[in-house]
Design a protein around this motif. Structure first.
Motif, PDB file in Angstrom:
ATOM      1  N   ASN A 345      98.540  39.043  25.005  1.00  0.00           N
ATOM      2  CA  ASN A 345      99.674  39.277  25.849  1.00  0.00           C
ATOM      3  C   ASN A 345     100.310  40.627  25.900  1.00  0.00           C
ATOM      4  OD1 ASN A 345     101.534  39.703  23.767  1.00  0.00           O
ATOM      5  ND2 ASN A 345     101.720  37.304  23.572  1.00  0.00           N
ATOM      6  N   GLY A 346     101.317  40.953  26.847  1.00  0.00           N
ATOM      7  CA  GLY A 346     101.677  42.345  26.892  1.00  0.00           C
ATOM      8  C   GLY A 346     101.483  42.745  28.490  1.00  0.00           C
ATOM      9  N   SER A 347     101.567  44.165  28.570  1.00  0.00           N
ATOM     10  CA  SER A 347     101.474  44.827  29.989  1.00  0.00           C
ATOM     11  C   SER A 347     100.523  45.986  29.782  1.00  0.00           C
ATOM     12  CB  SER A 347     102.618  45.104  30.429  1.00  0.00           C
ATOM     13  OG  SER A 347     103.635  46.050  29.973  1.00  0.00           O
ATOM     14  N   GLY A 348      99.893  46.212  28.583  1.00  0.00           N
ATOM     15  CA  GLY A 348      98.988  47.483  28.447  1.00  0.00           C
ATOM     16  C   GLY A 348      97.652  47.120  28.560  1.00  0.00           C
ATOM     17  N   ASN A 349      97.060  48.236  28.935  1.00  0.00           N
ATOM     18  CA  ASN A 349      95.521  48.373  29.043  1.00  0.00           C
ATOM     19  C   ASN A 349      94.693  48.151  27.951  1.00  0.00           C
ATOM     20  OD1 ASN A 349      96.484  48.958  31.575  1.00  0.00           O
ATOM     21  ND2 ASN A 349      96.168  51.061  31.338  1.00  0.00           N
ATOM     22  N   ILE A 350      93.651  47.304  28.430  1.00  0.00           N
ATOM     23  CA  ILE A 350      92.566  47.078  27.069  1.00  0.00           C
ATOM     24  C   ILE A 350      91.079  47.238  27.473  1.00  0.00           C
ATOM     25  CG2 ILE A 350      91.510  45.360  25.971  1.00  0.00           C
ATOM     26  CD1 ILE A 350      94.138  43.490  25.857  1.00  0.00           C
ATOM     27  N   THR A 351      90.643  48.372  27.037  1.00  0.00           N
ATOM     28  CA  THR A 351      89.077  48.767  27.519  1.00  0.00           C
ATOM     29  C   THR A 351      88.144  48.090  26.366  1.00  0.00           C
ATOM     30  OG1 THR A 351      89.960  50.644  28.482  1.00  0.00           O
ATOM     31  CG2 THR A 351      87.447  50.473  27.937  1.00  0.00           C
ATOM     32  N   GLN A 352      87.278  47.155  26.992  1.00  0.00           N
ATOM     33  CA  GLN A 352      86.366  46.821  26.010  1.00  0.00           C
ATOM     34  C   GLN A 352      84.971  47.450  25.831  1.00  0.00           C
ATOM     35  OE1 GLN A 352      84.687  43.083  27.453  1.00  0.00           O
ATOM     36  NE2 GLN A 352      83.992  42.193  25.627  1.00  0.00           N
ATOM     37  N   GLY A 353      84.626  47.577  24.568  1.00  0.00           N
ATOM     38  CA  GLY A 353      83.109  48.144  24.250  1.00  0.00           C
ATOM     39  C   GLY A 353      81.968  47.121  24.269  1.00  0.00           C
ATOM     40  N   THR A 354      80.995  47.264  23.217  1.00  0.00           N
ATOM     41  CA  THR A 354      80.001  46.501  23.280  1.00  0.00           C
ATOM     42  C   THR A 354      80.251  45.286  22.203  1.00  0.00           C
ATOM     43  OG1 THR A 354      79.025  47.915  21.619  1.00  0.00           O
ATOM     44  CG2 THR A 354      78.434  48.394  23.754  1.00  0.00           C
ATOM     45  N   GLY A 355      81.595  45.219  21.565  1.00  0.00           N
ATOM     46  CA  GLY A 355      81.968  44.166  21.023  1.00  0.00           C
ATOM     47  C   GLY A 355      82.497  42.856  21.610  1.00  0.00           C
ATOM     48  N   LEU A 356      82.296  41.454  21.136  1.00  0.00           N
ATOM     49  CA  LEU A 356      82.507  40.528  21.748  1.00  0.00           C
ATOM     50  C   LEU A 356      84.140  40.244  21.324  1.00  0.00           C
ATOM     51  CD1 LEU A 356      82.079  37.532  22.824  1.00  0.00           C
ATOM     52  CD2 LEU A 356      81.699  36.765  20.589  1.00  0.00           C
ATOM     53  N   ILE A 357      85.030  39.950  22.469  1.00  0.00           N
ATOM     54  CA  ILE A 357      86.220  39.393  22.338  1.00  0.00           C
ATOM     55  C   ILE A 357      86.489  37.896  22.033  1.00  0.00           C
ATOM     56  CG2 ILE A 357      88.649  39.409  23.301  1.00  0.00           C
ATOM     57  CD1 ILE A 357      87.842  42.176  24.359  1.00  0.00           C
ATOM     58  N   THR A 358      86.911  37.303  21.014  1.00  0.00           N
ATOM     59  CA  THR A 358      87.192  35.823  20.982  1.00  0.00           C
ATOM     60  C   THR A 358      88.455  35.441  20.919  1.00  0.00           C
ATOM     61  OG1 THR A 358      84.907  35.587  19.895  1.00  0.00           O
ATOM     62  CG2 THR A 358      86.484  33.797  19.942  1.00  0.00           C
ATOM     63  N   ILE A 359      89.120  34.815  21.838  1.00  0.00           N
ATOM     64  CA  ILE A 359      90.473  34.316  22.041  1.00  0.00           C
ATOM     65  C   ILE A 359      90.507  32.799  21.846  1.00  0.00           C
ATOM     66  CG2 ILE A 359      92.723  34.355  23.187  1.00  0.00           C
ATOM     67  CD1 ILE A 359      91.253  37.287  22.634  1.00  0.00           C
ATOM     68  N   ALA A 360      91.508  32.404  20.853  1.00  0.00           N
ATOM     69  CA  ALA A 360      91.800  31.006  20.618  1.00  0.00           C
ATOM     70  C   ALA A 360      93.090  30.445  21.460  1.00  0.00           C
ATOM     71  CB  ALA A 360      91.831  30.387  19.344  1.00  0.00           C
ATOM     72  N   GLY A 361      93.912  31.613  22.119  1.00  0.00           N
ATOM     73  CA  GLY A 361      95.051  31.237  22.671  1.00  0.00           C
ATOM     74  C   GLY A 361      94.879  31.398  24.271  1.00  0.00           C
ATOM     75  N   ASN A 362      96.038  31.667  24.775  1.00  0.00           N
ATOM     76  CA  ASN A 362      96.212  32.186  26.210  1.00  0.00           C
ATOM     77  C   ASN A 362      95.745  33.484  26.491  1.00  0.00           C
ATOM     78  OD1 ASN A 362      97.590  29.356  27.030  1.00  0.00           O
ATOM     79  ND2 ASN A 362      99.118  30.122  25.779  1.00  0.00           N
ATOM     80  N   TRP A 363      95.256  33.904  27.723  1.00  0.00           N
ATOM     81  CA  TRP A 363      95.066  35.337  28.264  1.00  0.00           C
ATOM     82  C   TRP A 363      96.475  35.475  29.317  1.00  0.00           C
ATOM     83  CZ3 TRP A 363      91.105  38.771  26.853  1.00  0.00           C
ATOM     84  CH2 TRP A 363      91.027  40.045  27.661  1.00  0.00           C
ATOM     85  N   THR A 364      97.364  36.241  28.749  1.00  0.00           N
ATOM     86  CA  THR A 364      98.481  36.500  29.891  1.00  0.00           C
ATOM     87  C   THR A 364      98.687  37.972  29.823  1.00  0.00           C
ATOM     88  OG1 THR A 364     100.155  36.384  27.980  1.00  0.00           O
ATOM     89  CG2 THR A 364      99.454  34.126  28.962  1.00  0.00           C
ATOM     90  N   ASN A 365      97.861  38.835  29.340  1.00  0.00           N
ATOM     91  CA  ASN A 365      98.021  40.244  29.368  1.00  0.00           C
ATOM     92  C   ASN A 365      98.256  40.663  30.853  1.00  0.00           C
ATOM     93  OD1 ASN A 365      96.583  43.177  29.636  1.00  0.00           O
ATOM     94  ND2 ASN A 365      97.966  43.147  27.990  1.00  0.00           N
ATOM     95  N   THR A 366      99.009  41.401  31.361  1.00  0.00           N
ATOM     96  CA  THR A 366      99.048  41.966  32.819  1.00  0.00           C
ATOM     97  C   THR A 366      98.610  43.286  32.988  1.00  0.00           C
ATOM     98  OG1 THR A 366     101.347  42.619  32.355  1.00  0.00           O
ATOM     99  CG2 THR A 366     100.983  40.306  33.019  1.00  0.00           C
ATOM    100  N   GLY A 367      98.143  43.915  31.934  1.00  0.00           N
ATOM    101  CA  GLY A 367      97.454  45.311  32.022  1.00  0.00           C
ATOM    102  C   GLY A 367      96.202  45.380  32.674  1.00  0.00           C
ATOM    103  N   THR A 368      95.597  46.413  32.816  1.00  0.00           N
ATOM    104  CA  THR A 368      94.116  46.422  33.231  1.00  0.00           C
ATOM    105  C   THR A 368      93.106  46.189  31.998  1.00  0.00           C
ATOM    106  OG1 THR A 368      94.891  48.148  34.929  1.00  0.00           O
ATOM    107  CG2 THR A 368      92.484  48.272  34.544  1.00  0.00           C
ATOM    108  N   PHE A 369      92.572  45.454  32.465  1.00  0.00           N
ATOM    109  CA  PHE A 369      91.152  44.824  31.405  1.00  0.00           C
ATOM    110  C   PHE A 369      90.033  45.336  31.957  1.00  0.00           C
ATOM    111  CE2 PHE A 369      87.862  41.722  29.914  1.00  0.00           C
ATOM    112  CZ  PHE A 369      88.004  42.276  28.826  1.00  0.00           C
TER     113      PHE A 369
END
Length: 464
Positions: A345-369
């Protein structure tokens, strides 16, 4: 007739009607009463200053000027040359002042095994080194609702534990003194923000939801947050914490913040880490660039402040929620894998690399992914994808049950797959730019939604 009873500090009047014959006697009697009231009653007046005149026990009248033992709300002063020893716990004083020595020797207050209750405490040191002003406690307790202030020469203005006593502090612990921790505990339990000096602490506790902040680099053997007061905060204030021998970090119910507006402090090497699931959080809060340790597995993790947060190489693990509320999470610098048991969650930005992102909850982040082909895997049950309008994943794998509630268009540009279910909410839009091999894509239960296939040569999912 008048009977005066010093033990109870009151007078008993029997019927004695003044007559012209006994008027002089009654005048003398009234004068006598006034004098005795002053002598026996002065200590009970709020704001009165009581000063030690000799070395001795607290409860002894010979220790104090006028023979008056301090009572509640008094301001107590221990001047040069005298040391007072508690032989009983004190009432709640307004203040305690230990004055500077004017010659060689020591003055102060020995709390010992009893309890000192006061508002503020002031200790003044004096040169040279053989002039010491000391407040000491062994296994007793100091309850100070206000600030402890050191002044004069720091080496001679001393607060000393000689055993496992406790200081319950409601105000600040100022710099400019000498603090000896021994096996004692400093428990910060104020209702407004507290600032504590750069000292070596044995056990330091924050039970203050308004924050306890370090004033400088400190050594802490055990740091405990929120063992009494829920939602307590502790901040290193951008100062380095050196864990003591056999160190322990306990976050029971609250948050431990690293960094300040201008300094990005790093994770101290705590030996033992105890986190209470659901109620403990670690925050990287710097306004400048800040390195994030991948050790430990965080209970809840917050990135805030304007600085970019860069995890060290490896897998970033969060047992609860990951909140990116300010700045940016730069996973691309070290190509981190990320495992989050709770929400993103939150409103900050997330920049993914070559690693996998695994989430068991909600995706509510409103920043730039900013997604990569490494993809995102969602594993929760009855969870939601919301986020910023126009959220885009390159590869999205759903192995749980999720509902698309994105306020704009949710885009999966390369591959939508997984053994789970993605359900379109009312009036939502899903754009699929590549393959769609997810087990269940439900676009029929809710009305007004759209699934668009935006690539070339695509196969429409059988559930559409």
């Amino acid at each position: 007739m008048v009977f005066f009873t010093p033990k109870h500090s009151h007078f008993i009047f029997q019927n004695n009607i003044p007559t012209p014959a006994n008027a002089p006697f009654n005048l003398l009697k009234s004068f006598f009463i006034c004098v005795m009231l002053l002598v026996w009653g002065v200590g009970s007046v709020s704001g009165v200053t009581i000063t030690a005149k000799a070395t001795g026990n607290w409860s002894s009248t010979t220790t104090w000027t006028g023979g008056v033992v301090p009572v509640a709300t008094n301001d107590v002063v221990i001047p040069s040359g005298f040391t007072v020893t508690l032989d009983t716990s004190t009432p709640v004083l307004n203040s305690l002042t230990i004055s500077a020595m004017t010659g060689a020797g020591t003055n102060g207050l020995i709390v010992g095994t009893f309890t000192l209750n006061t508002g503020t405490i002031s200790i003044t040191g004096s040169n040279p080194t053989n002039r010491n002003s000391i407040l000491s406690v062994s296994t007793g307790t100091i309850n100070a609702t206000g600030t402890i202030t050191f002044s004069g020469t720091s080496g001679q203005a001393q607060l000393t534990f000689t055993g496992g006593g406790t200081l319950n502090l409601g105000g600040n612990l100022s710099a400019g003194g000498t603090f000896t921790a021994s096996t004692g505990t400093v428990n910060c339990n104020g209702a407004t923000g507290q600032i504590i000096g750069a000292y070596s602490y044995n056990i330091l506790k924050s039970n203050n939801p308004a924050d306890v902040t370090l004033l400088g680099a400190s050594t802490i053997t055990t740091l405990t947050i929120g063992d009494v007061t829920a939602g307590s905060l502790f901040s290193d204030g951008g100062n380095i914490i050196t864990p003591g021998s056999g160190s322990t970090l306990n976050i029971i119910n609250g948050e431990y913040d690293l960094g300040s507006a201008t300094v990005g402090t790093t994770w101290p090497l705590w030996i033992t880490k105890n986190f209470t699931a659901g109620t403990s959080t670690v925050g990287y809060v710097s306004g400048v660039a800040q390195a994030v340790s991948i050790t430990p597995s965080y209970p809840n993790l917050t990135f805030s402040g304007g600085g970019t947060k860069t995890p060290a190489a490896g897998t970033l693990t969060v047992g609860g929620n990951w909140s990116v509320t300010g700045g940016a999470a730069a996973l691309n610098n070290n190509n981190n894998n990320v495992n989050v048991t709770g929400d993103v969650n939150g409103s900050g930005n997330i920049t993914q690399g070559t690693g996998l992102i695994t989430i068991a909850g909600n995706w509510t982040n409103t920043g730039t992914f900013t997604a990569s082909s490494a993809g995102v895997t969602l594993t929760g049950t009855s969870k939601s994808i919301t986020g910023a309008a126009g959220l885009t994943f390159k590869t999205l794998t759903i192995n749980g049950t999720y509902t698309n509630n994105n306020p704009g268009t949710l885009t999966v540009s390369t591959a939508l797959s997984g053994s789970g279910t993605l359900t379109q909410a009312v009036n939502t839009t899903l754009n699929i730019g590549g393959t769609s091999n997810i087990s269940n894509l439900d676009a029929s239960t809710n009305t007004g939604n759209a699934v668009n296939y935006t690539g070339n040569g695509q196969t429409v999912h059988s559930n559409n």
